[in-house]
Design a protein around this motif. Structure first.
Motif, PDB file in Angstrom:
ATOM      1  N   GLY A   1      50.746  28.535  75.272  1.00 26.71           N
ATOM      2  CA  GLY A   1      51.638  29.672  75.415  1.00 26.71           C
ATOM      3  C   GLY A   1      52.852  29.653  74.513  1.00 26.71           C
ATOM      4  N   ARG A   2      53.042  28.605  73.729  1.00 26.24           N
ATOM      5  CA  ARG A   2      54.238  28.511  72.892  1.00 26.24           C
ATOM      6  C   ARG A   2      53.944  28.594  71.399  1.00 26.24           C
ATOM      7  NH1 ARG A   2      57.621  23.775  74.293  1.00 26.24           N
ATOM      8  NH2 ARG A   2      58.984  24.809  72.821  1.00 26.24           N
ATOM      9  N   PHE A   3      52.667  28.687  71.048  1.00 24.02           N
ATOM     10  CA  PHE A   3      52.302  28.686  69.629  1.00 24.02           C
ATOM     11  C   PHE A   3      52.853  29.911  68.901  1.00 24.02           C
ATOM     12  CE2 PHE A   3      49.176  29.633  66.206  1.00 24.02           C
ATOM     13  CZ  PHE A   3      49.457  28.534  65.402  1.00 24.02           C
ATOM     14  N   GLY A   4      52.783  31.082  69.518  1.00 22.49           N
ATOM     15  CA  GLY A   4      53.288  32.304  68.881  1.00 22.49           C
ATOM     16  C   GLY A   4      54.761  32.201  68.534  1.00 22.49           C
ATOM     17  N   ALA A   5      55.545  31.648  69.456  1.00 22.65           N
ATOM     18  CA  ALA A   5      56.981  31.475  69.205  1.00 22.65           C
ATOM     19  C   ALA A   5      57.206  30.489  68.058  1.00 22.65           C
ATOM     20  CB  ALA A   5      57.675  30.992  70.474  1.00 22.65           C
ATOM     21  N   TYR A   6      56.420  29.422  68.047  1.00 24.99           N
ATOM     22  CA  TYR A   6      56.530  28.434  66.966  1.00 24.99           C
ATOM     23  C   TYR A   6      56.285  29.101  65.609  1.00 24.99           C
ATOM     24  CZ  TYR A   6      54.945  24.654  63.871  1.00 24.99           C
ATOM     25  OH  TYR A   6      54.746  23.825  62.797  1.00 24.99           O
ATOM     26  N   CYS A   7      55.225  29.880  65.521  1.00 29.27           N
ATOM     27  CA  CYS A   7      54.880  30.542  64.251  1.00 29.27           C
ATOM     28  C   CYS A   7      55.987  31.488  63.804  1.00 29.27           C
ATOM     29  CB  CYS A   7      53.567  31.308  64.390  1.00 29.27           C
ATOM     30  SG  CYS A   7      52.137  30.239  64.529  1.00 29.27           S
ATOM     31  N   LEU A   8      56.479  32.277  64.744  1.00 28.81           N
ATOM     32  CA  LEU A   8      57.505  33.265  64.410  1.00 28.81           C
ATOM     33  C   LEU A   8      58.826  32.601  64.054  1.00 28.81           C
ATOM     34  CD1 LEU A   8      57.886  36.294  64.173  1.00 28.81           C
ATOM     35  CD2 LEU A   8      58.586  36.328  66.569  1.00 28.81           C
ATOM     36  N   GLU A   9      59.248  31.655  64.870  1.00 26.52           N
ATOM     37  CA  GLU A   9      60.565  31.047  64.679  1.00 26.52           C
ATOM     38  C   GLU A   9      60.605  30.030  63.540  1.00 26.52           C
ATOM     39  OE1 GLU A   9      61.608  29.653  68.611  1.00 26.52           O
ATOM     40  OE2 GLU A   9      61.328  31.687  69.421  1.00 26.52           O
ATOM     41  N   GLU A  10      59.530  29.304  63.327  1.00 23.03           N
ATOM     42  CA  GLU A  10      59.532  28.271  62.294  1.00 23.03           C
ATOM     43  C   GLU A  10      59.031  28.758  60.935  1.00 23.03           C
ATOM     44  OE1 GLU A  10      60.670  25.036  62.266  1.00 23.03           O
ATOM     45  OE2 GLU A  10      61.540  25.535  64.205  1.00 23.03           O
ATOM     46  N   MET A  11      58.119  29.756  60.943  1.00 23.00           N
ATOM     47  CA  MET A  11      57.514  30.183  59.676  1.00 23.00           C
ATOM     48  C   MET A  11      57.654  31.666  59.398  1.00 23.00           C
ATOM     49  SD  MET A  11      54.132  27.812  60.020  1.00 23.00           S
ATOM     50  CE  MET A  11      54.075  27.946  61.795  1.00 23.00           C
ATOM     51  N   GLY A  12      58.121  32.421  60.387  1.00 20.41           N
ATOM     52  CA  GLY A  12      58.300  33.859  60.191  1.00 20.41           C
ATOM     53  C   GLY A  12      56.990  34.632  60.147  1.00 20.41           C
ATOM     54  N   ILE A  13      55.947  34.093  60.772  1.00 21.06           N
ATOM     55  CA  ILE A  13      54.671  34.821  60.798  1.00 21.06           C
ATOM     56  C   ILE A  13      54.314  35.169  62.236  1.00 21.06           C
ATOM     57  CG2 ILE A  13      53.760  33.856  58.642  1.00 21.06           C
ATOM     58  CD1 ILE A  13      52.058  31.942  60.291  1.00 21.06           C
ATOM     59  N   SER A  14      53.689  36.312  62.391  1.00 21.65           N
ATOM     60  CA  SER A  14      53.300  36.759  63.729  1.00 21.65           C
ATOM     61  C   SER A  14      52.125  35.941  64.244  1.00 21.65           C
ATOM     62  CB  SER A  14      52.911  38.240  63.692  1.00 21.65           C
ATOM     63  OG  SER A  14      51.680  38.397  63.011  1.00 21.65           O
ATOM     64  N   ASP A  15      51.957  35.985  65.553  1.00 22.26           N
ATOM     65  CA  ASP A  15      50.827  35.306  66.187  1.00 22.26           C
ATOM     66  C   ASP A  15      49.511  35.877  65.646  1.00 22.26           C
ATOM     67  OD1 ASP A  15      49.727  33.442  68.024  1.00 22.26           O
ATOM     68  OD2 ASP A  15      49.424  35.048  69.481  1.00 22.26           O
ATOM     69  N   LYS A  16      49.464  37.212  65.426  1.00 21.73           N
ATOM     70  CA  LYS A  16      48.255  37.866  64.902  1.00 21.73           C
ATOM     71  C   LYS A  16      47.921  37.334  63.509  1.00 21.73           C
ATOM     72  CE  LYS A  16      45.501  41.762  64.476  1.00 21.73           C
ATOM     73  NZ  LYS A  16      44.185  41.201  64.368  1.00 21.73           N
ATOM     74  N   SER A  17      48.932  37.226  62.651  1.00 24.58           N
ATOM     75  CA  SER A  17      48.691  36.684  61.303  1.00 24.58           C
ATOM     76  C   SER A  17      48.200  35.246  61.391  1.00 24.58           C
ATOM     77  CB  SER A  17      49.965  36.743  60.464  1.00 24.58           C
ATOM     78  OG  SER A  17      50.296  38.080  60.176  1.00 24.58           O
ATOM     79  N   ALA A  18      48.841  34.468  62.245  1.00 23.26           N
ATOM     80  CA  ALA A  18      48.424  33.071  62.403  1.00 23.26           C
ATOM     81  C   ALA A  18      46.972  33.000  62.858  1.00 23.26           C
ATOM     82  CB  ALA A  18      49.337  32.358  63.405  1.00 23.26           C
ATOM     83  N   GLN A  19      46.598  33.876  63.797  1.00 23.52           N
ATOM     84  CA  GLN A  19      45.214  33.885  64.280  1.00 23.52           C
ATOM     85  C   GLN A  19      44.251  34.254  63.158  1.00 23.52           C
ATOM     86  OE1 GLN A  19      44.380  32.830  67.553  1.00 23.52           O
ATOM     87  NE2 GLN A  19      42.517  32.626  66.380  1.00 23.52           N
ATOM     88  N   ASN A  20      44.630  35.239  62.328  1.00 21.29           N
ATOM     89  CA  ASN A  20      43.792  35.607  61.174  1.00 21.29           C
ATOM     90  C   ASN A  20      43.587  34.411  60.257  1.00 21.29           C
ATOM     91  OD1 ASN A  20      43.355  38.316  61.830  1.00 21.29           O
ATOM     92  ND2 ASN A  20      45.153  39.017  60.705  1.00 21.29           N
ATOM     93  N   TYR A  21      44.658  33.684  59.976  1.00 27.81           N
ATOM     94  CA  TYR A  21      44.570  32.530  59.075  1.00 27.81           C
ATOM     95  C   TYR A  21      43.669  31.444  59.672  1.00 27.81           C
ATOM     96  CZ  TYR A  21      48.874  34.665  57.158  1.00 27.81           C
ATOM     97  OH  TYR A  21      49.802  35.531  56.629  1.00 27.81           O
ATOM     98  N   MET A  22      43.840  31.189  60.967  1.00 24.92           N
ATOM     99  CA  MET A  22      43.030  30.143  61.617  1.00 24.92           C
ATOM    100  C   MET A  22      41.562  30.556  61.706  1.00 24.92           C
ATOM    101  SD  MET A  22      45.569  28.562  64.567  1.00 24.92           S
ATOM    102  CE  MET A  22      45.737  30.098  65.457  1.00 24.92           C
ATOM    103  N   ASN A  23      41.309  31.838  61.986  1.00 26.62           N
ATOM    104  CA  ASN A  23      39.924  32.316  62.026  1.00 26.62           C
ATOM    105  C   ASN A  23      39.252  32.136  60.670  1.00 26.62           C
ATOM    106  OD1 ASN A  23      40.203  33.093  64.688  1.00 26.62           O
ATOM    107  ND2 ASN A  23      40.450  35.255  64.246  1.00 26.62           N
ATOM    108  N   LEU A  24      39.997  32.424  59.607  1.00 28.99           N
ATOM    109  CA  LEU A  24      39.446  32.284  58.266  1.00 28.99           C
ATOM    110  C   LEU A  24      39.183  30.807  57.941  1.00 28.99           C
ATOM    111  CD1 LEU A  24      38.498  33.973  55.944  1.00 28.99           C
ATOM    112  CD2 LEU A  24      40.822  34.002  55.046  1.00 28.99           C
TER     113      LEU A  24
END
Length: 195
Positions: A51-74
């Motif tokens: 439940g904290r991964f989205g916040a980590y992505c946004l706060e540490e890297m400035g990327i949305s949870d959706k973008s992070a999911q796209n990158y991981m899926n790829l």
């Protein structure tokens, strides 16, 4: 087909051609970079409480949870498919192809086209996914109809058919919920008419 530069001043034409060359040189590097980013994000996600991964992505890297999911899926898709073939896709098309819900047949078809030298757009990938899902739904409908016809007497099948034809999606969702509820408590739904 070549771009028509006839209405652009020669000095700008030369600069535009140079920009196009630079971009063409960079395009094949985008997907491999995204795959690397996705791999790093998968590693990070495994260390972060649920439940904290989205916040980590946004706060540490400035990327949305959706973008992070796209990158991981790829990144995940690149472990089973040739990354060099994936690199020939535009990012949007690659994200659609890598989505968890994309049927395997679509992945195979698109990458076959890529191997044949065909360009496949994001819109085309979406269309293929929709068609494949339609085929899956049609097959599921046939299977469920056969199960009902085999399990029920003709009057009960007619009642179900009538209900489904006239019911709103809310009622169908409620019916699905009631069936799931009955299965969870191992109790058969009450035996009564649908009207």
């Amino acid at each position: 087909m070549a771009f028509d530069y006839s209405d652009i001043p020669p000095s700008e034409t030369q600069q535009l051609r140079l920009i196009a060359q630079r971009v063409k040189k960079l395009l094949p590097t985008i997907i491999p970079a995204i795959i690397q980013v996705g791999t790093h994000l998968e590693e990070a996600k495994s260390m972060i409480p649920h439940g904290r991964f989205g916040a980590y992505c946004l706060e540490e890297m400035g990327i949305s949870d959706k973008s992070a999911q796209n990158y991981m899926n790829l990144a995940k898709l690149a472990r089973t498919q040739d990354p060099a073939e994936l690199a020939k896709l535009a990012a949007g098309a690659a994200y659609e192809l890598a989505a968890k819900s994309t049927p395997e047949t679509v992945v195979s078809e698109v990458l076959s086209d890529v191997r044949a030298g065909r360009s496949v757009s994001e819109g085309e990938v979406k269309e293929r996914i929709a068609k494949a899902r339609g085929r899956l739904h049609a097959r599921q409908i046939d299977q469920i109809a056969e199960l009902l016809i085999e399990a029920l007497d003709p009057d009960r099948v007619r009642e179900i058919e009538s209900f489904l034809r006239l019911a709103h999606s809310v009622a169908i969702t409620a019916l699905a919920g009631r069936l799931r509820e009955a299965l969870n408590v191992n109790v058969a739904p009450p035996s009564r008419g649908l009207n």
